[in-house]
Write an enzyme that holds these catalytic residues in place. Structure first.
Site, mmCIF file in Angstrom:
data_model
loop_
_atom_site.group_PDB
_atom_site.id
_atom_site.type_symbol
_atom_site.label_atom_id
_atom_site.label_comp_id
_atom_site.label_asym_id
_atom_site.label_seq_id
_atom_site.Cartn_x
_atom_site.Cartn_y
_atom_site.Cartn_z
ATOM 1 N N TYR A 145 -41.952 -52.192 -38.693
ATOM 2 C CA TYR A 145 -40.765 -53.052 -38.860
ATOM 3 C C TYR A 145 -39.493 -52.202 -38.762
ATOM 4 O O TYR A 145 -39.322 -51.258 -39.544
ATOM 5 C CB TYR A 145 -40.906 -53.726 -40.234
ATOM 6 C CG TYR A 145 -39.660 -54.332 -40.834
ATOM 7 C CD1 TYR A 145 -38.903 -55.281 -40.156
ATOM 8 C CD2 TYR A 145 -39.259 -53.979 -42.130
ATOM 9 C CE1 TYR A 145 -37.778 -55.841 -40.744
ATOM 10 C CE2 TYR A 145 -38.139 -54.544 -42.727
ATOM 11 C CZ TYR A 145 -37.404 -55.466 -42.021
ATOM 12 O OH TYR A 145 -36.296 -56.020 -42.601
ATOM 13 N N ASP A 230 -47.078 -53.286 -48.207
ATOM 14 C CA ASP A 230 -46.097 -54.361 -48.088
ATOM 15 C C ASP A 230 -46.860 -55.595 -47.606
ATOM 16 O O ASP A 230 -47.278 -55.663 -46.446
ATOM 17 C CB ASP A 230 -45.003 -53.932 -47.095
ATOM 18 C CG ASP A 230 -43.919 -54.984 -46.910
ATOM 19 O OD1 ASP A 230 -44.203 -56.173 -47.113
ATOM 20 O OD2 ASP A 230 -42.791 -54.614 -46.534
ATOM 21 N N ILE A 232 -45.867 -58.791 -47.520
ATOM 22 C CA ILE A 232 -44.901 -59.895 -47.394
ATOM 23 C C ILE A 232 -45.418 -61.032 -46.502
ATOM 24 O O ILE A 232 -44.998 -62.172 -46.652
ATOM 25 C CB ILE A 232 -43.542 -59.326 -46.889
ATOM 26 C CG1 ILE A 232 -42.443 -60.372 -46.873
ATOM 27 C CG2 ILE A 232 -43.652 -58.711 -45.528
ATOM 28 C CD1 ILE A 232 -41.050 -59.805 -46.573
ATOM 29 N N LYS A 272 -41.063 -64.827 -46.172
ATOM 30 C CA LYS A 272 -41.874 -65.226 -45.012
ATOM 31 C C LYS A 272 -42.833 -66.369 -45.366
ATOM 32 O O LYS A 272 -42.875 -67.372 -44.680
ATOM 33 C CB LYS A 272 -42.683 -64.030 -44.492
ATOM 34 C CG LYS A 272 -41.884 -62.759 -44.325
ATOM 35 C CD LYS A 272 -40.786 -62.891 -43.285
ATOM 36 C CE LYS A 272 -39.911 -61.643 -43.251
ATOM 37 N NZ LYS A 272 -38.835 -61.735 -42.278
HETATM 38 C C1 PLP Z 1 -42.610 -55.844 -43.308
HETATM 39 C C2 PLP Z 1 -41.335 -56.336 -43.904
HETATM 40 N N1 PLP Z 1 -40.941 -55.855 -45.087
HETATM 41 C C3 PLP Z 1 -39.785 -56.257 -45.637
HETATM 42 C C4 PLP Z 1 -38.964 -57.173 -45.011
HETATM 43 C C5 PLP Z 1 -37.685 -57.609 -45.689
HETATM 44 O O1 PLP Z 1 -37.895 -58.848 -46.299
HETATM 45 P P1 PLP Z 1 -36.875 -59.534 -47.328
HETATM 46 O O2 PLP Z 1 -36.167 -60.602 -46.575
HETATM 47 O O3 PLP Z 1 -37.746 -60.131 -48.407
HETATM 48 O O4 PLP Z 1 -35.979 -58.495 -47.845
HETATM 49 C C6 PLP Z 1 -39.336 -57.709 -43.782
HETATM 50 C C7 PLP Z 1 -38.480 -58.663 -43.087
HETATM 51 O O5 PLP Z 1 -38.613 -58.972 -41.934
HETATM 52 C C8 PLP Z 1 -40.563 -57.277 -43.212
HETATM 53 O O6 PLP Z 1 -40.973 -57.748 -42.043
#
Ligand code: PLP
Length: 469
Positions: A145, A230, A232, A272
Site C-alpha cells: 500500500y 494489518d 483492514i 474498508k
Molecule cells: C493496508 C491499508 N492500511 C491502512 C490504510 C489506511 O486506512 P484508514 O482509512 O483506516 O486510515 C489503508 C487505506 O487504504 C490500507 O489499504
C-alpha cells in the site's frame, strides 16, 4: 523555508508518488455522468460504496443513534464532554465482537487489549512509535500500500526494507525472500524490529495462506522481532480460500504463553469493511500490556470522536444487522469483482487471481513498450490523460516487475465501471491495431527483402505486442 522544520519540508511523505499524483489529476477533471461525461474515472481509490444502502436503512430505523439520544432522551452533553482516551466501553465491546464475527468467531478479542485510533493510518504510525526507534527498520512484502511510506516512515524516522515478492508464485512471501530482506537490512546497518504484512493484501486482493502465516511466525520467533498484521480488509474476503487471521495461527500453535504472543499486533479499521473512511475509526490490538498502555497514551493525538463511537456502538451491537451486512457486502463485492475481471478479459487483459479487497492487481505487461518502469509510467500517463482512468501503477506500490497496476472496483456505480472497461478496450484495441499495422509493414519489408512472394502470417495478440518490445 528555513523557518520550517525538516519534517515539514522533507519529501518522505510520498506525496510525489504517482499514486497521489493520479488523485490530483482526477480532482482536476473528475468524471460525472451528467456534468462531465468525458472526465477522469477514479479507479485509484480503495473505497467501498457498495453497501451504503444497508447502512442508510439501519440509520433510518435507528434515529436515536445518530441523534445523540438514548431511549429517546438527549445525551448530547454527555457525548460533548466525553474525552477519555480509553474509549467508550460499549463501543470497544461492539468492535471486538465485530472483529470476531468477521473471523467466523474462531478467535475472540479482549476489550482490554484494544486501543482506538483515528483510522488504520494512525494505528500503524502509533505502532511504529511504540516498537521502533528512528533509523530502525520494518520488513514489508512488495507490492505494498503506497500510503505506508507516509504512515510508517515520515514522522517516525523508521525505515522500510522490502521483501521482494514476484509474480512467479503469485507474489507470495517465501523463506528466501524474507531472509534476503533481513540480510539487506543488515548490510544497510539497519536494525530490524519487525515485519508488517497486510492480510488480505492491498494491492493484491489476496489472502495469505496458512503456510505464509506460519512462515512469518517462525521467522519472527527466530529473529526475536515483532509482527504487525494489518487486517483492514478482513471483512472483504468474498471467495475461498477464506480469511485466516494471524491470531488464529497463534491460537492453533498454542502460542498463548510464549514470548511471540506479545510480539504480534493487529491493525484494524472500519474504513474498508464498513466503507467509513471519513469516520476515522481504527484500532490496534496487542497482547502486550506495555504496547497497549503506550499506544493508549499516544492515541490522544488521534482519538475517535465520542459521537462516532456512540453511533457505531449501536450499529455494531445489532447482531442481526452485522450478520446480514457482512454476508451481503461480500456478495456484492464478489459480483463487482467478477464484472471487472470479465471487462478486463474482453480487453485482452488478465489479473492476479484474487479473493478479497476492493481492487484487482492487473497485468498490463504486454502493453508496455519495453520491460521498464519508464515504459510503465508512459503507459500510466496514457491511461490517465488519454483514456481518462486513474489507476495506480505497480511502481507506486514498490512492485519489482514493471507492468502491474491496481484497479479499484467498489467506489463507483456499475455503469461507471462498464464505461471504464469500454474506454480501456478501445484503448487496447487502438494500440494493438497500431502494433499490428507496424508489424504488418515490417513483415512486408522483410518478405520483400527475402523475395518471398507468398507469406501468410497470423499474429496472436501476444505475438503482436511482444514483437514490439
Ligand atoms: C493496508 C491499508 N492500511 C491502512 C490504510 C489506511 O486506512 P484508514 O482509512 O483506516 O486510515 C489503508 C487505506 O487504504 C490500507 O489499504
Amino acid at each position: 523555508m528555513g523557518l520550517l522544520s525538516g519534517k515539514a519540508t522533507c519529501n518522505t511523505h510520498g506525496q510525489d508518488s504517482s499514486y497521489f499524483l493520479g488523485w490530483q489529476e482526477y480532482e482536476k477533471n473528475p468524471y460525472d455522468e451528467v456534468q462531465n461525461p468525458t472526465g477522469i474515472i477514479q479507479m485509484g481509490l480503495a473505497e467501498n460504496q457498495l453497501s451504503f444502502d444497508l447502512l442508510e436503512s439501519w440509520l433510518a430505523r435507528n434515529p436515536d443513534a445518530a441523534g445523540f439520544k438514548r431511549d429517546g432522551q438527549s445525551i448530547f452533553r454527555e457525548l460533548a464532554l466525553f474525552q477519555d482516551y480509553h474509549g467508550l466501553p460499549a463501543f470497544k465491546k461492539a468492535l471486538v465482537e465485530f472483529m470476531s464475527e468477521i473471523r467466523g468467531n474462531k478467535v475472540t478479542f479482549d476489550t482490554s487489549k484494544i486501543v482506538l485510533t483515528a483510522g488504520a493510518t494512525s494505528a500503524n504510525e502509533t505502532l511504529m512509535f511504540c516498537l521502533a526507534e528512528p533509523g530502525e527498520a520494518f520488513l514489508l512484502p512488495t507490492p505494498y500500500y503506497p500510503g505506508f511510506d507516509r504512515d510508517l516512515k515520515w514522522r517516525t524516522g523508521v525505515e522500510i526494507v522490502p521483501i521482494q515478492c514476484t509474480s512467479l508464485n503469485g507474489f507470495q512471501i517465501t523463506e528466501t525472500a524474507i531472509e534476503e530482506a533481513y540480510q539487506l537490512a543488515q548490510k544497510r546497518h539497519l536494525k530490524v524490529k519487525g515485519v508488517l504484512v497486510t492480510n488480505p493484501s492491498n494491492p493484491l486482493g489476496t489472502t495469505m495462506s496458512r503456510n505464509e502465516l506460519n512462515l512469518l511466525v517462525n521467522f519472527i520467533t527466530e529473529k526475536n522481532i515483532h509482527l504487525i498484521s494489518d487486517e483492514i480488509y478482513s471483512g472483504t474476503v468474498f471467495s475461498s480460500p477464506g480469511f485466516v487471521s494471524i491470531m488464529e495461527i497463534l491460537k492453533d500453535r498454542n502460542c498463548e504463553n510464549t514470548q511471540v504472543w506479545n510480539r504480534v499486533h493487529i491493525v484494524y479499521s472500519l474504513s474498508k469493511d464498513l466503507g467509513l473512511p471519513g469516520f476515522r475509526v481504527g484500532a490496534i490490538y496487542s497482547n502486550d500490556d506495555m504496547v497497549v498502555a503506550a499506544a493508549t497514551k499516544m492515541s490522544s493525538f488521534g482519538l475517535v470522536s465520542s459521537q462516532t463511537q456512540y453511533l457505531l456502538s449501536a450499529l455494531l451491537s445489532d447482531k442481526k444487522f452485522t450478520q446480514n451486512y457482512i454476508s451481503e457486502n461480500k456478495k456484492r463485492l464478489k459480483q463487482r469483482h467478477r464484472k471487472l475481471v470479465s471487462g478486463l478479459e474482453k480487453a485482452g487483459i488478465s489479473c492476479l487471481k484474487s479473493n478479497a479487497g476492493l481492487f484487482c492487481w492487473v497485468d498490463m505487461r504486454h502493453l508496455l513498450r519495453s520491460n521498464t518502469f519508464e515504459a510503465e509510467m508512459e503507459l500510466w500517463k496514457k491511461i490517465v490523460y488519454d483514456v481518462k482512468l486513474n489507476i495506480s501503477p505497480g511502481s507506486s506500490c514498490h512492485c519489482t516487475e514493471p507492468g502491474w497496476f491496481r484497479v479499484c472496483f467498489a467506489n463507483m456505480s456499475e455503469d461507471t465501471l462498464k464505461l471504464s472497461m469500454k474506454r480501456l478496450k478501445a484503448f487496447v484495441d487502438s494500440i494493438t491495431t497500431t502494433l499490428h499495422n507496424q508489424s504488418n509493414r515490417q513483415s512486408i519489408k522483410n518478405s520483400r527483402r527475402r523475395s518471398l512472394t507468398k507469406w501468410v502470417f497470423r499474429l496472436s495478440f501476444d505475438d503482436r505486442v511482444t514483437g514490439e518490445r
